[in-house]
Design an enzyme around this catalytic site. Sequence first.
Site, mmCIF file in Angstrom:
data_model
loop_
_atom_site.group_PDB
_atom_site.id
_atom_site.type_symbol
_atom_site.label_atom_id
_atom_site.label_comp_id
_atom_site.label_asym_id
_atom_site.label_seq_id
_atom_site.Cartn_x
_atom_site.Cartn_y
_atom_site.Cartn_z
ATOM 1 N N SER A 16 0.840 -1.202 0.000
ATOM 2 C CA SER A 16 0.000 0.000 0.000
ATOM 3 C C SER A 16 0.870 1.246 0.000
ATOM 4 O O SER A 16 1.616 1.503 0.946
ATOM 5 C CB SER A 16 -0.912 0.012 1.225
ATOM 6 O OG SER A 16 -1.530 1.284 1.309
ATOM 7 N N HIS A 22 -1.323 -1.201 -4.204
ATOM 8 C CA HIS A 22 -2.601 -0.812 -3.587
ATOM 9 C C HIS A 22 -2.600 0.695 -3.340
ATOM 10 O O HIS A 22 -1.682 1.234 -2.714
ATOM 11 C CB HIS A 22 -2.759 -1.585 -2.272
ATOM 12 C CG HIS A 22 -4.061 -1.384 -1.571
ATOM 13 N ND1 HIS A 22 -5.196 -2.111 -1.888
ATOM 14 C CD2 HIS A 22 -4.414 -0.553 -0.558
ATOM 15 C CE1 HIS A 22 -6.189 -1.733 -1.090
ATOM 16 N NE2 HIS A 22 -5.750 -0.783 -0.280
ATOM 17 N N ASP A 37 -4.719 3.903 -1.861
ATOM 18 C CA ASP A 37 -5.806 4.277 -0.949
ATOM 19 C C ASP A 37 -6.238 5.714 -1.188
ATOM 20 O O ASP A 37 -5.497 6.652 -0.870
ATOM 21 C CB ASP A 37 -5.325 4.136 0.496
ATOM 22 C CG ASP A 37 -5.144 2.690 0.892
ATOM 23 O OD1 ASP A 37 -6.125 1.926 0.781
ATOM 24 O OD2 ASP A 37 -4.026 2.318 1.299
ATOM 25 N N MET A 48 -8.766 8.691 -0.199
ATOM 26 C CA MET A 48 -9.629 9.097 0.928
ATOM 27 C C MET A 48 -10.142 10.514 0.716
ATOM 28 O O MET A 48 -9.407 11.369 0.227
ATOM 29 C CB MET A 48 -8.824 9.054 2.226
ATOM 30 C CG MET A 48 -8.174 7.712 2.505
ATOM 31 S SD MET A 48 -7.212 7.784 4.005
ATOM 32 C CE MET A 48 -6.453 6.148 3.963
ATOM 33 N N HIS A 85 -8.362 1.532 -4.028
ATOM 34 C CA HIS A 85 -9.330 1.359 -2.936
ATOM 35 C C HIS A 85 -9.942 2.720 -2.627
ATOM 36 O O HIS A 85 -9.284 3.579 -2.037
ATOM 37 C CB HIS A 85 -8.571 0.784 -1.722
ATOM 38 C CG HIS A 85 -9.387 0.633 -0.488
ATOM 39 N ND1 HIS A 85 -8.815 0.378 0.747
ATOM 40 C CD2 HIS A 85 -10.723 0.660 -0.280
ATOM 41 C CE1 HIS A 85 -9.761 0.271 1.661
ATOM 42 N NE2 HIS A 85 -10.928 0.459 1.069
ATOM 43 N N MET A 114 -12.004 5.092 -0.629
ATOM 44 C CA MET A 114 -12.677 5.364 0.651
ATOM 45 C C MET A 114 -13.313 6.738 0.524
ATOM 46 O O MET A 114 -12.928 7.702 1.191
ATOM 47 C CB MET A 114 -11.650 5.304 1.794
ATOM 48 C CG MET A 114 -11.284 3.872 2.163
ATOM 49 S SD MET A 114 -9.745 3.761 3.077
ATOM 50 C CE MET A 114 -8.588 3.700 1.698
ATOM 51 N N MET A 128 -11.807 -5.068 5.397
ATOM 52 C CA MET A 128 -10.979 -4.169 6.200
ATOM 53 C C MET A 128 -10.709 -4.830 7.550
ATOM 54 O O MET A 128 -11.644 -5.187 8.268
ATOM 55 C CB MET A 128 -11.690 -2.827 6.418
ATOM 56 C CG MET A 128 -11.832 -1.955 5.172
ATOM 57 S SD MET A 128 -10.278 -1.486 4.391
ATOM 58 C CE MET A 128 -9.381 -0.735 5.754
ATOM 59 N N ASP A 145 -6.974 -6.031 4.357
ATOM 60 C CA ASP A 145 -6.407 -4.689 4.296
ATOM 61 C C ASP A 145 -6.323 -4.063 5.688
ATOM 62 O O ASP A 145 -7.331 -3.671 6.269
ATOM 63 C CB ASP A 145 -7.282 -3.825 3.375
ATOM 64 C CG ASP A 145 -6.629 -2.499 3.050
ATOM 65 O OD1 ASP A 145 -5.475 -2.281 3.457
ATOM 66 O OD2 ASP A 145 -7.291 -1.674 2.385
HETATM 67 C C1 DX5 Z 1 -6.384 1.978 5.511
HETATM 68 C C2 DX5 Z 1 -5.971 1.548 4.136
HETATM 69 C C3 DX5 Z 1 -4.915 0.518 4.099
HETATM 70 C C4 DX5 Z 1 -3.601 0.944 4.712
HETATM 71 C C5 DX5 Z 1 -2.942 -0.284 5.284
HETATM 72 O O1 DX5 Z 1 -7.508 2.767 5.426
HETATM 73 O O2 DX5 Z 1 -7.087 1.012 3.429
HETATM 74 O O3 DX5 Z 1 -4.693 0.068 2.771
HETATM 75 O O4 DX5 Z 1 -2.745 1.549 3.790
HETATM 76 O O5 DX5 Z 1 -1.810 0.113 5.972
HETATM 77 P P1 DX5 Z 1 -1.059 -0.868 6.968
HETATM 78 O O6 DX5 Z 1 -0.666 -2.091 6.179
HETATM 79 O O7 DX5 Z 1 0.109 -0.063 7.422
HETATM 80 O O8 DX5 Z 1 -2.009 -1.220 8.081
HETATM 81 ZN ZN ZN Z 2 -6.667 0.060 1.420
#
Ligand code: DX5
Ligand code: ZN
Length: 215
Positions: free
Chosen positions: A7, A32, A34, A36, A65, A67, A136, A174
Site C-alpha cells: 500500500s 494498492h 488508498d 480518501m 481502494h 474510501m 478491512m 487490508d
Molecule cells: C487503511 C488503508 C490501508 C492501509 C494499510 O484505510 O485502506 O490500505 O494503507 O496500511 P497498513 O498495512 O500499514 O495497516
Molecule cells: Zn486500502
Amino acid sequence: MAIIAPSLLASNFLRLEDECKMINESEADWLHLDVMDGRFVPNISFGLPVIEHIRTATTKTLDVHLMIEEPEKYAAAFAKAGANILTVHIEVCRNLHSNIQQIKALGMKAGVALNPHTPIHLLVDIIEDIHLVNLMSVNPGFGGQTFIPYTLEKIKQLKRLINDRNLSVDIEIDGGVTLANAATIIAAGATVLVAGNTVFKSANPIQTISSLKNL
Ligand code: DX5
Ligand code: ZN
C-alpha cells in the site's frame, strides 16, 4: 501463494518514483492505492493526478481502494487514470449493483470493501458480480493500525460463501498485515494481502515483499 499488494500510503511521498522502482523490482503483484475524501473516512490521502503519474512509473496492477462517498461520480476518471481494479465501500453505495456494472463497463475489475463492523451476509446478492472483496481488518482511514482478530472469522465466512457458489472471487485483507500474522491470514482463506507499513517502513522492502510472497 497469495497476491501481494503493497500500500503506497505508507511510502515516502517525496520519492514516489523511487518507491515505484522498488515495487517494479520486487515480487509484488499489485500496487494498492488508498484514496480518501475526508468524508467517508477522517483523513485525506491522494487522488487522480498522483495516480496518473504512478501509472507511468509502474506496470504492476493498480488496485485502487476508494474510501470516498459517491464513488460513481469518479469511476470513469479512475479508469482514465489507469486503475485496473476499482473497489468501492458497501457502506456508501445505495445502488451497489449499478456501481459494479459501471466499473466493469469501464474495463476495470470490480471490488467491494467492507468495514470491520459490516457483516459478510450483505454480500449474498452481489458476490456473483464482483472480482474481489476487500475485508478491512482495521478501521479505514489510516495505515499502521493493529489487525482486528475477528477478521479471521469473517474470512472463513466469506470463503464459505464463495466456495458454496463455486466462484473465484479474491479475498483481500487490508490493514495491520505483518510478517507475524500473514500466514494465519492466508490459512484462513485470504488470497490478497495488502501491506503498507510492513513493507515501506521495513529496512529492506524488497526482501519483506519476498518474505510475504513466499510464506
Ligand atoms: C487503511 C488503508 C490501508 C492501509 C494499510 O484505510 O485502506 O490500505 O494503507 O496500511 P497498513 O498495512 O500499514 O495497516
Ligand atoms: Zn486500502
